[in-house]
Motif scaffolding. Structure first.
Motif, PDB file in Angstrom:
ATOM      1  N   PHE A 208       1.889  12.769   4.367  1.00 30.09           N
ATOM      2  CA  PHE A 208       1.655  11.625   3.645  1.00 30.09           C
ATOM      3  C   PHE A 208       1.428  10.194   4.592  1.00 30.09           C
ATOM      4  O   PHE A 208       0.802   9.176   4.233  1.00 30.09           O
ATOM      5  N   GLY A 209       2.523  10.183   5.737  1.00 31.72           N
ATOM      6  CA  GLY A 209       2.408   9.061   6.490  1.00 31.72           C
ATOM      7  C   GLY A 209       1.157   8.951   7.193  1.00 31.72           C
ATOM      8  O   GLY A 209       0.617   7.908   7.514  1.00 31.72           O
ATOM      9  N   GLY A 210       0.288   9.968   7.490  1.00 30.76           N
ATOM     10  CA  GLY A 210      -1.087   9.816   7.978  1.00 30.76           C
ATOM     11  C   GLY A 210      -1.980   9.158   6.983  1.00 30.76           C
ATOM     12  O   GLY A 210      -2.866   8.345   7.495  1.00 30.76           O
ATOM     13  N   SER A 211      -1.769   9.476   5.753  1.00 36.18           N
ATOM     14  CA  SER A 211      -2.734   8.796   4.604  1.00 36.18           C
ATOM     15  C   SER A 211      -2.566   7.288   4.736  1.00 36.18           C
ATOM     16  O   SER A 211      -3.111   6.554   4.469  1.00 36.18           O
ATOM     17  N   TYR A 212      -1.058   7.115   4.498  1.00 40.06           N
ATOM     18  CA  TYR A 212      -0.603   5.684   4.630  1.00 40.06           C
ATOM     19  C   TYR A 212      -1.022   4.937   5.593  1.00 40.06           C
ATOM     20  O   TYR A 212      -1.495   3.885   5.437  1.00 40.06           O
ATOM     21  N   ASN A 213      -1.068   5.358   6.781  1.00 43.40           N
ATOM     22  CA  ASN A 213      -1.594   4.746   7.980  1.00 43.40           C
ATOM     23  C   ASN A 213      -2.761   4.175   7.826  1.00 43.40           C
ATOM     24  O   ASN A 213      -3.195   3.313   8.201  1.00 43.40           O
ATOM     25  N   PHE A 214      -3.697   5.204   7.537  1.00 43.80           N
ATOM     26  CA  PHE A 214      -5.117   5.064   7.371  1.00 43.80           C
ATOM     27  C   PHE A 214      -5.266   3.916   6.343  1.00 43.80           C
ATOM     28  O   PHE A 214      -6.151   3.033   6.696  1.00 43.80           O
ATOM     29  N   LEU A 215      -4.687   3.922   5.093  1.00 47.33           N
ATOM     30  CA  LEU A 215      -5.365   3.202   3.904  1.00 47.33           C
ATOM     31  C   LEU A 215      -4.603   1.847   4.276  1.00 47.33           C
ATOM     32  O   LEU A 215      -5.370   0.911   4.074  1.00 47.33           O
ATOM     33  N   ALA A 216      -3.268   1.439   4.923  1.00 49.06           N
ATOM     34  CA  ALA A 216      -2.919   0.291   5.228  1.00 49.06           C
ATOM     35  C   ALA A 216      -3.681  -0.482   6.247  1.00 49.06           C
ATOM     36  O   ALA A 216      -4.300  -1.659   6.033  1.00 49.06           O
ATOM     37  N   GLU A 217      -4.217   0.445   7.364  1.00 45.97           N
ATOM     38  CA  GLU A 217      -5.032  -0.204   8.363  1.00 45.97           C
ATOM     39  C   GLU A 217      -6.329  -0.643   7.555  1.00 45.97           C
ATOM     40  O   GLU A 217      -7.048  -1.534   8.048  1.00 45.97           O
ATOM     41  N   PHE A 218      -6.767   0.305   6.822  1.00 45.69           N
ATOM     42  CA  PHE A 218      -7.929  -0.046   6.368  1.00 45.69           C
ATOM     43  C   PHE A 218      -8.084  -1.407   5.362  1.00 45.69           C
ATOM     44  O   PHE A 218      -9.209  -1.960   5.512  1.00 45.69           O
ATOM     45  N   VAL A 219      -7.229  -1.375   4.710  1.00 39.76           N
ATOM     46  CA  VAL A 219      -7.027  -2.506   3.776  1.00 39.76           C
ATOM     47  C   VAL A 219      -6.797  -3.827   4.687  1.00 39.76           C
ATOM     48  O   VAL A 219      -7.620  -4.789   4.078  1.00 39.76           O
TER      49      VAL A 219
ATOM     50  N   ILE B  52       1.016  -1.152   0.030  1.00 44.26           N
ATOM     51  CA  ILE B  52      -0.109  -0.171  -0.083  1.00 44.26           C
ATOM     52  C   ILE B  52       0.943   1.444  -0.223  1.00 44.26           C
ATOM     53  O   ILE B  52       0.594   2.173  -0.683  1.00 44.26           O
ATOM     54  N   GLY B  53       1.914   1.350   0.722  1.00 40.47           N
ATOM     55  CA  GLY B  53       2.923   2.367   0.789  1.00 40.47           C
ATOM     56  C   GLY B  53       3.537   2.704  -0.391  1.00 40.47           C
ATOM     57  O   GLY B  53       3.545   3.767  -0.964  1.00 40.47           O
ATOM     58  N   LEU B  54       4.080   1.706  -1.128  1.00 33.82           N
ATOM     59  CA  LEU B  54       4.576   1.945  -2.504  1.00 33.82           C
ATOM     60  C   LEU B  54       3.570   2.181  -3.560  1.00 33.82           C
ATOM     61  O   LEU B  54       3.936   3.023  -4.350  1.00 33.82           O
ATOM     62  N   ALA B  55       2.387   1.740  -3.304  1.00 34.60           N
ATOM     63  CA  ALA B  55       1.450   2.011  -4.521  1.00 34.60           C
ATOM     64  C   ALA B  55       1.096   3.358  -4.465  1.00 34.60           C
ATOM     65  O   ALA B  55       0.682   4.008  -5.352  1.00 34.60           O
ATOM     66  N   LEU B  56       0.869   3.893  -2.818  1.00 32.09           N
ATOM     67  CA  LEU B  56       0.388   5.244  -2.723  1.00 32.09           C
ATOM     68  C   LEU B  56       1.480   6.142  -3.153  1.00 32.09           C
ATOM     69  O   LEU B  56       1.216   7.363  -3.739  1.00 32.09           O
ATOM     70  N   GLN B  57       2.847   5.956  -2.889  1.00 33.30           N
ATOM     71  CA  GLN B  57       3.829   6.695  -3.518  1.00 33.30           C
ATOM     72  C   GLN B  57       3.957   6.794  -5.016  1.00 33.30           C
ATOM     73  O   GLN B  57       3.971   8.123  -5.424  1.00 33.30           O
ATOM     74  N   GLN B  58       3.736   5.805  -5.607  1.00 32.85           N
ATOM     75  CA  GLN B  58       3.608   5.615  -7.272  1.00 32.85           C
ATOM     76  C   GLN B  58       2.231   6.556  -7.559  1.00 32.85           C
ATOM     77  O   GLN B  58       2.579   7.192  -8.381  1.00 32.85           O
ATOM     78  N   TYR B  59       1.216   6.318  -6.728  1.00 32.96           N
ATOM     79  CA  TYR B  59      -0.071   7.261  -7.275  1.00 32.96           C
ATOM     80  C   TYR B  59       0.360   8.676  -7.274  1.00 32.96           C
ATOM     81  O   TYR B  59      -0.109   9.432  -8.084  1.00 32.96           O
ATOM     82  N   VAL B  60       0.942   9.176  -6.214  1.00 34.50           N
ATOM     83  CA  VAL B  60       1.005  10.490  -5.837  1.00 34.50           C
ATOM     84  C   VAL B  60       2.222  11.213  -7.061  1.00 34.50           C
ATOM     85  O   VAL B  60       1.956  12.153  -7.470  1.00 34.50           O
ATOM     86  N   GLN B  61       3.170  10.395  -7.193  1.00 39.27           N
ATOM     87  CA  GLN B  61       4.213  10.639  -8.167  1.00 39.27           C
ATOM     88  C   GLN B  61       3.534  10.665  -9.686  1.00 39.27           C
ATOM     89  O   GLN B  61       4.058  11.523 -10.486  1.00 39.27           O
ATOM     90  N   THR B  62       2.749   9.985  -9.960  1.00 38.06           N
ATOM     91  CA  THR B  62       2.077   9.797 -11.274  1.00 38.06           C
ATOM     92  C   THR B  62       1.104  11.000 -11.343  1.00 38.06           C
ATOM     93  O   THR B  62       1.140  11.707 -12.270  1.00 38.06           O
ATOM     94  N   HIS B  63       0.266  11.415 -10.366  1.00 36.81           N
ATOM     95  CA  HIS B  63      -1.041  12.104 -10.485  1.00 36.81           C
ATOM     96  C   HIS B  63      -0.672  13.437 -10.024  1.00 36.81           C
ATOM     97  O   HIS B  63      -1.452  14.433 -10.491  1.00 36.81           O
TER      98      HIS B  63
END
Length: 255
Positions: free
Chosen positions: A172-183, A148-159
């Protein structure tokens, strides 16, 4: 493979053993030197083949397996040189070998049953849906979280390559923590769909609040309280937008 045939589920064990004894990529493979791992392979193939009723069933299952395999290859290749993720890499390689071996044997069985090689080109243009659930079910939680962390980094770099807001490590870390825990805590796609819908509603509300605060600041530009409130709204809007987009465009496609 002239010395072995497939006529039904009872042949899975002999077919597997024949491949392990004769396929150049499987002979002396250390993973299958452990009989327990051979048993896992046999059980998985037996379960898969017992669910096949038609050629289309077989075709769809093989294409899903191939999509899953390609996603495993892509993920593991992307972290191979990352020292901190070496444990993730080794775990993923094991799954690559399992899935790759399944595809090899299943493709041979398909040809035995239907007289032609299976079309693994993903003709229906499906996404590798189920990949995240596969990681959750078969790998340590860190493997999924790091993906999730790597995919989120790639998403931000792309978009949002020029968006300074998303370069803030704390945000960024706050969003990563939320998304990883959610998944990791989510078992059904319906929960993802519901969360995205709720986030979209929240974004509309935040947008309206931002417009109202901007109008208020135009009347009283030195209002410190409104300025602070606007900054909080901007942070919330940008954070919510990234999380909603990632869930709807990445997680839903892979869940």
């Amino acid at each position: 493979m002239a010395n072995i045939t497939y006529t039904g589920l009872q042949d899975i064990g002999p077919v597997v053993q024949f491949f392990l004894n004769n396929d150049e990529h499987l002979v002396n493979n250390p993973l299958f030197a452990d009989i327990a791992n051979v048993d896992i392979l046999n059980h998985s193939l037996f379960r898969l083949m017992s669910q096949i009723n038609t050629e289309k069933d077989f075709h769809d299952m093989l294409n899903y397996k191939n999509l899953l395999y390609k996603q495993l290859v892509h993920y593991s290749d992307s972290i191979e040189s990352v020292a901190e993720l070496k444990d993730d890499y080794h775990e993923l390689v094991v799954h690559r070998i399992y899935i790759g071996t399944e595809i090899k044997i299943l493709s041979w069985i398909y040809k035995e049953m239907y007289g032609a090689e299976p079309d693994l080109s993903n003709p229906e243009n499906n996404s590798p849906q189920g990949f995240l659930r596969y990681l959750k079910m078969n790998c340590k939680p860190d493997v999924t979280a790091h993906f999730i962390g790597l995919a989120l980094q790639q998403y931000v770099q792309t978009h949002y390559p020029e968006e300074a807001f998303y370069k803030d490590e704390a945000l960024f870390g706050g969003s990563y923590n939320f998304l990883a825990e959610f998944v990791l805590e989510t078992d059904e796609i319906d929960k993802v769909v519901k969360t995205v819908a709720e986030q979209q509603q929240e974004l509309v509300w935040l947008r309206d609040q931002l417009i109202a605060s901007e109008e208020k600041l135009q009347e009283t530009p030195d209002d410190a309280e409104t300025q602070n409130e606007q900054q909080k709204l901007i942070v919330n809007f940008m954070t919510e937008r990234l999380e909603m987009e990632f869930l709807s465009q990445v997680v839903m496609r892979l869940f």
